[in-house]
Design a protein around this motif. Structure first.
Motif, mmCIF file in Angstrom:
data_model
loop_
_atom_site.group_PDB
_atom_site.id
_atom_site.type_symbol
_atom_site.label_atom_id
_atom_site.label_comp_id
_atom_site.label_asym_id
_atom_site.label_seq_id
_atom_site.Cartn_x
_atom_site.Cartn_y
_atom_site.Cartn_z
ATOM 1 N N LYS A 130 -44.978 47.937 -6.177
ATOM 2 C CA LYS A 130 -44.912 49.320 -5.722
ATOM 3 C C LYS A 130 -45.126 49.420 -4.214
ATOM 4 O O LYS A 130 -44.493 50.240 -3.538
ATOM 5 N N THR A 131 -46.027 48.602 -3.690
ATOM 6 C CA THR A 131 -46.267 48.600 -2.252
ATOM 7 C C THR A 131 -45.041 48.084 -1.510
ATOM 8 O O THR A 131 -44.625 48.642 -0.483
ATOM 9 N N TYR A 132 -44.425 47.041 -2.033
ATOM 10 C CA TYR A 132 -43.217 46.492 -1.404
ATOM 11 C C TYR A 132 -42.086 47.519 -1.387
ATOM 12 O O TYR A 132 -41.341 47.624 -0.410
ATOM 13 N N LEU A 133 -41.971 48.310 -2.448
ATOM 14 C CA LEU A 133 -40.904 49.311 -2.510
ATOM 15 C C LEU A 133 -41.066 50.400 -1.454
ATOM 16 O O LEU A 133 -40.087 51.053 -1.078
ATOM 17 N N LEU A 134 -42.297 50.628 -0.982
ATOM 18 C CA LEU A 134 -42.488 51.591 0.100
ATOM 19 C C LEU A 134 -41.680 51.172 1.324
ATOM 20 O O LEU A 134 -41.152 52.016 2.054
ATOM 21 N N MET A 135 -41.591 49.858 1.539
ATOM 22 C CA MET A 135 -40.831 49.364 2.685
ATOM 23 C C MET A 135 -39.330 49.371 2.395
ATOM 24 O O MET A 135 -38.529 49.840 3.204
ATOM 25 N N THR A 136 -38.936 48.868 1.233
ATOM 26 C CA THR A 136 -37.503 48.791 0.932
ATOM 27 C C THR A 136 -36.866 50.173 0.845
ATOM 28 O O THR A 136 -35.688 50.342 1.169
ATOM 29 N N ASN A 137 -37.633 51.169 0.401
ATOM 30 C CA ASN A 137 -37.083 52.514 0.211
ATOM 31 C C ASN A 137 -37.084 53.369 1.475
ATOM 32 O O ASN A 137 -36.443 54.424 1.500
ATOM 33 N N ASN A 138 -37.811 52.925 2.510
ATOM 34 C CA ASN A 138 -37.980 53.799 3.669
ATOM 35 C C ASN A 138 -37.611 53.176 5.019
ATOM 36 O O ASN A 138 -37.678 53.870 6.040
ATOM 37 N N PHE A 139 -37.225 51.913 5.030
ATOM 38 C CA PHE A 139 -36.880 51.253 6.289
ATOM 39 C C PHE A 139 -35.466 50.691 6.232
ATOM 40 O O PHE A 139 -35.044 50.152 5.212
ATOM 41 N N GLN A 140 -34.767 50.817 7.369
ATOM 42 C CA GLN A 140 -33.435 50.230 7.461
ATOM 43 C C GLN A 140 -33.504 48.731 7.766
ATOM 44 O O GLN A 140 -32.742 47.936 7.226
ATOM 45 N N ARG A 141 -34.427 48.358 8.645
ATOM 46 C CA ARG A 141 -34.583 46.953 9.020
ATOM 47 C C ARG A 141 -35.965 46.479 8.592
ATOM 48 O O ARG A 141 -36.971 46.985 9.075
ATOM 49 N N PHE A 142 -35.978 45.514 7.690
ATOM 50 C CA PHE A 142 -37.264 44.983 7.215
ATOM 51 C C PHE A 142 -37.079 43.555 6.724
ATOM 52 O O PHE A 142 -35.952 43.077 6.512
ATOM 53 N N TYR A 143 -38.204 42.879 6.536
ATOM 54 C CA TYR A 143 -38.216 41.491 6.057
ATOM 55 C C TYR A 143 -39.475 41.296 5.206
ATOM 56 O O TYR A 143 -40.517 41.838 5.544
ATOM 57 N N PRO A 144 -39.367 40.515 4.130
ATOM 58 C CA PRO A 144 -38.188 39.849 3.573
ATOM 59 C C PRO A 144 -37.394 40.798 2.670
ATOM 60 O O PRO A 144 -37.907 41.809 2.224
ATOM 61 N N ARG A 145 -36.165 40.433 2.386
ATOM 62 C CA ARG A 145 -35.319 41.229 1.520
ATOM 63 C C ARG A 145 -34.307 40.328 0.804
ATOM 64 O O ARG A 145 -34.017 39.225 1.278
ATOM 65 N N HIS A 146 -33.776 40.803 -0.295
ATOM 66 C CA HIS A 146 -32.921 39.956 -1.126
ATOM 67 C C HIS A 146 -31.513 39.794 -0.588
ATOM 68 O O HIS A 146 -30.823 38.820 -0.919
ATOM 69 N N ASP A 147 -31.059 40.714 0.283
ATOM 70 C CA ASP A 147 -29.664 40.713 0.678
ATOM 71 C C ASP A 147 -29.409 40.305 2.122
ATOM 72 O O ASP A 147 -28.264 40.222 2.549
ATOM 73 N N GLN A 148 -30.472 40.052 2.902
ATOM 74 C CA GLN A 148 -30.309 39.644 4.297
ATOM 75 C C GLN A 148 -31.427 38.692 4.686
ATOM 76 O O GLN A 148 -32.505 38.698 4.077
ATOM 77 N N HIS A 149 -31.170 37.886 5.719
ATOM 78 C CA HIS A 149 -32.211 37.010 6.258
ATOM 79 C C HIS A 149 -32.324 37.272 7.751
ATOM 80 O O HIS A 149 -31.468 36.838 8.532
ATOM 81 N N ASP A 150 -33.349 38.010 8.146
ATOM 82 C CA ASP A 150 -33.568 38.372 9.540
ATOM 83 C C ASP A 150 -34.522 37.347 10.163
ATOM 84 O O ASP A 150 -35.741 37.418 9.971
ATOM 85 N N VAL A 151 -33.963 36.393 10.897
ATOM 86 C CA VAL A 151 -34.757 35.305 11.478
ATOM 87 C C VAL A 151 -35.773 35.842 12.481
ATOM 88 O O VAL A 151 -36.906 35.346 12.573
ATOM 89 N N GLU A 152 -35.396 36.868 13.225
ATOM 90 C CA GLU A 152 -36.284 37.434 14.241
ATOM 91 C C GLU A 152 -37.522 38.065 13.599
ATOM 92 O O GLU A 152 -38.657 37.816 14.024
ATOM 93 N N LEU A 153 -37.322 38.861 12.552
ATOM 94 C CA LEU A 153 -38.462 39.466 11.864
ATOM 95 C C LEU A 153 -39.278 38.415 11.116
ATOM 96 O O LEU A 153 -40.505 38.535 11.005
ATOM 97 N N GLU A 154 -38.610 37.389 10.622
ATOM 98 C CA GLU A 154 -39.319 36.298 9.959
ATOM 99 C C GLU A 154 -40.318 35.653 10.913
ATOM 100 O O GLU A 154 -41.453 35.348 10.546
ATOM 101 N N GLY A 155 -39.900 35.475 12.163
ATOM 102 C CA GLY A 155 -40.794 34.911 13.167
ATOM 103 C C GLY A 155 -41.985 35.811 13.457
ATOM 104 O O GLY A 155 -43.108 35.326 13.704
ATOM 105 N N LEU A 156 -41.786 37.135 13.393
ATOM 106 C CA LEU A 156 -42.897 38.059 13.608
ATOM 107 C C LEU A 156 -43.884 38.015 12.445
ATOM 108 O O LEU A 156 -45.098 38.171 12.647
ATOM 109 N N VAL A 157 -43.379 37.804 11.230
ATOM 110 C CA VAL A 157 -44.270 37.637 10.075
ATOM 111 C C VAL A 157 -45.141 36.405 10.278
ATOM 112 O O VAL A 157 -46.360 36.449 10.074
ATOM 113 N N ASP A 158 -44.520 35.290 10.683
ATOM 114 C CA ASP A 158 -45.291 34.074 10.959
ATOM 115 C C ASP A 158 -46.352 34.344 12.021
ATOM 116 O O ASP A 158 -47.499 33.904 11.908
ATOM 117 N N GLN A 159 -45.957 35.099 13.037
ATOM 118 C CA GLN A 159 -46.862 35.375 14.160
ATOM 119 C C GLN A 159 -48.095 36.153 13.713
ATOM 120 O O GLN A 159 -49.228 35.763 14.005
#
Length: 255
Positions: A130-159
């Motif tokens: 339910k918490t994850y859906l808050l992001m998938t339902n309300n953001f255009q650009r987010f990570y992680p997601r099933h249909d895209q791989h955003d390397v830049e956001l992935e690096g921010l998660v690591d950071q």
């Protein structure tokens, strides 16, 4: 959802939270989590800068809360603001109400307006779908997601995970594992079924990516806070509120 309740949601600085409020918040938290001892709860709360408190004004009690903290991160060689959400819980009979989401979005908007030239990101760790859906339902650009791989956001998660939780971040799987003594959702809260996974790709993805969520592992996420994302959210809330009022008027006319 409890539709006849009058709800309010206010933001409080952590140092302004009274002991009775802290105990009331813990009582809500312990309804839904295992390993929810008071000492650890208070210790975790004191690491945050603030908290949104959802209150049932009719019943005169706290029915949910969500924490807030700001973390400095580096984005494209410049300072960016990471708004970090930790613990979020709402009593089940109030699920679906948008009061807390709206208060959070307003503060997020205020943060962006006060820092117009600075990139702002929502940092979220999720042990429940339910918490994850808050992001998938309300953001255009987010990570992680099933249909895209955003390397830049992935690096921010690591950071931010290496900055906040260096001892618990599993870099290979990009999962936070706090061990078996960490608070985990109780078995009857936010359960995931095979039919839910079949019908919703986001739930399926969460279940596969964070497959040990039942024991409290967290999936770190990030979403970019943009004007279009905030407009999209407020438009949904406005339309939803209009439909609720219309339904209530219809019910009264039929009574």
């Amino acid at each position: 959802m409890k539709t006849n309740a009058k709800l309010s949601c206010r933001f409080f600085r952590i140092h302004d939270i009274s002991i009775p409020k802290m105990l009331e918040m813990h009582a809500v938290f312990s309804q839904y989590y295992h390993n929810a001892d008071l000492a650890t709860f208070i210790q975790d709360m004191n690491k945050k800068s603030g908290v949104f408190i959802l209150k049932d004004k009719t019943a005169g009690r706290i029915v949910g809360f969500s924490t807030w903290n700001e973390v400095e991160i580096d984005y494209r060689g410049k300072k960016a603001i990471g708004v970090f959400s930790g613990d979020t819980i709402v009593e089940k009979e109030y699920w679906g109400n948008k009061a807390m989401h709206t208060a959070f979005a307003i503060k997020m908007l205020s943060t962006k307006l006060l820092n117009p030239s600075t990139h702002v990101f929502w940092l979220l760790i999720s042990k429940g779908y339910k918490t994850y859906l808050l992001m998938t339902n309300n953001f255009q650009r987010f990570y992680p997601r099933h249909d895209q791989h955003d390397v830049e956001l992935e690096g921010l998660v690591d950071q931010y995970c290496n900055k906040l939780y260096p001892d618990y971040y599993q870099a290979d799987s990009r999962i936070l594992d706090f061990g078996d003594g960490y608070h985990a959702l109780k078995s009857d809260v936010a359960a995931i079924t095979s039919s839910m996974c079949a019908e919703n790709d986001n739930i399926r993805f969460f279940n596969e990516r964070n497959h040990e969520w039942r024991r409290g592992t967290e999936m770190p996420c990030i979403g970019e806070v943009s004007a279009s994302a905030l407009w999209h959210f407020f438009k949904k809330v406005t339309v939803g509120a209009f439909r609720v009022r219309k339904a209530r008027r219809l019910q009264k006319s039929m009574a």
